[in-house]
Scaffold this motif. Structure first.
Motif: not given
Length: 286
Positions: A101-110
């Motif tokens: 829910p906090r990541l949706d629509g955002r660039t995300r990296l490991l």
């Protein structure tokens, strides 16, 4: 260097146990890319507070997840613990799912360090890369004894295999001088990579073939004076990423303005955090 930031301790339920995750305050930008940090073997998430501060200073949102059995994650490894690399890779997926829910629509990296980088890579290999946009590997290598320079490999092989033999005999690795207390399955799989230069089959899946299919962009950064994963071990790992775009870089003492090794780079990470932010900015937007 920025002062270490405070975090909120949260937990993710997995297999009836808990994974601890440390969620740092959001930067001013509500759409800032999110970096999920996966630590090294036996290293608690709180060790990465200086890195989290540097990443936040570079404009990124940060979450650091304790590996299974380490730090706030439960239970502590015991003779009853049977998990290995498949479960560590699955835990990465569980953390991403909990954060969805906090990541949706955002660039995300490991961002993985050492064993945490292997777990992140194997998550992408086994579960697919749709959940993240990029992978940053810092001081991550496959500790194949033949990849070590000079005659050093002739010491790495008996060292790693003696740890595996001890873990098999005691049914847990007590953490004697290396890696903290670990489940014997984690040590077994780690020692296999040191012996063969390959990932083992994981739950019946050819992990080597799966890694070759990864297409997620990768930033791979070796570190000066790394006593455990010198740059050649990272080169060996990156050579497996035949389908992924890989940016291969090296973080030097001159870059950091401080001494470096396998662990201390975390405390001198501001220039590296800027590089991770630039990598995130160059990824396609969702």
């Amino acid at each position: 260097m920025s002062a270490p930031a405070e975090y909120t301790q949260e937990f993710v339920e997995v297999d009836g146990e808990r994974l601890g995750i440390q969620v740092y305050p959001e930067p001013d930008r509500p759409d800032a890319p999110v970096v999920v940090v996966c630590p090294a073997m036996g290293v608690r998430a709180r060790y990465y507070r200086p890195l989290a501060a540097a990443l936040r200073g570079a404009g990124l949102a940060v979450v650091v997840a304790d590996l299974r059995g380490t730090g706030a994650s439960t239970p502590a490894p015991s003779r009853r613990s049977r998990y290995g690399y498949p479960e560590l890779a699955g835990d990465v997926g569980a953390v991403l799912e909990a954060l969805k829910p906090r990541l949706d629509g955002r660039t995300r990296l490991l961002l993985g360090h050492s064993l945490g980088g292997q777990a992140a890579l194997l998550h992408l290999a086994l579960a697919g890369g749709d959940a993240v946009d990029g992978l940053a590997l810092v001081a991550v290598g496959l500790p194949w004894w033949r990849a070590y320079p000079g005659r050093r490999g002739y010491g790495v092989l008996p060292y790693t295999q003696s740890i595996a033999a001890t873990a098999a005999l005691l049914r847990v690795w007590p953490g004697w001088g290396f890696g903290g207390r670990q489940a014997r399955g984690v040590i077994r799989d780690w020692a296999y990579t040191a012996r063969t230069g390959r990932f083992p089959h994981l739950d019946g899946v050819d992990a080597e073939a799966a890694v070759r299919r990864i297409r997620t962009p990768v930033l791979a950064v070796s570190v000066d004076d790394d006593q455990y994963t010198p740059h050649a071990t990272m080169d060996h790992l990156c050579a497996k990423l035949v389908a992924a775009p890989v940016l291969r870089e090296h973080y030097t003492v001159a870059d950091a303005g401080a001494p470096l090794d396998h662990f201390s780079w975390v405390r001198a990470a501001a220039p590296l955090a800027d590089r991770v932010a630039a990598f995130a900015a160059g990824l396609p937007r969702r």
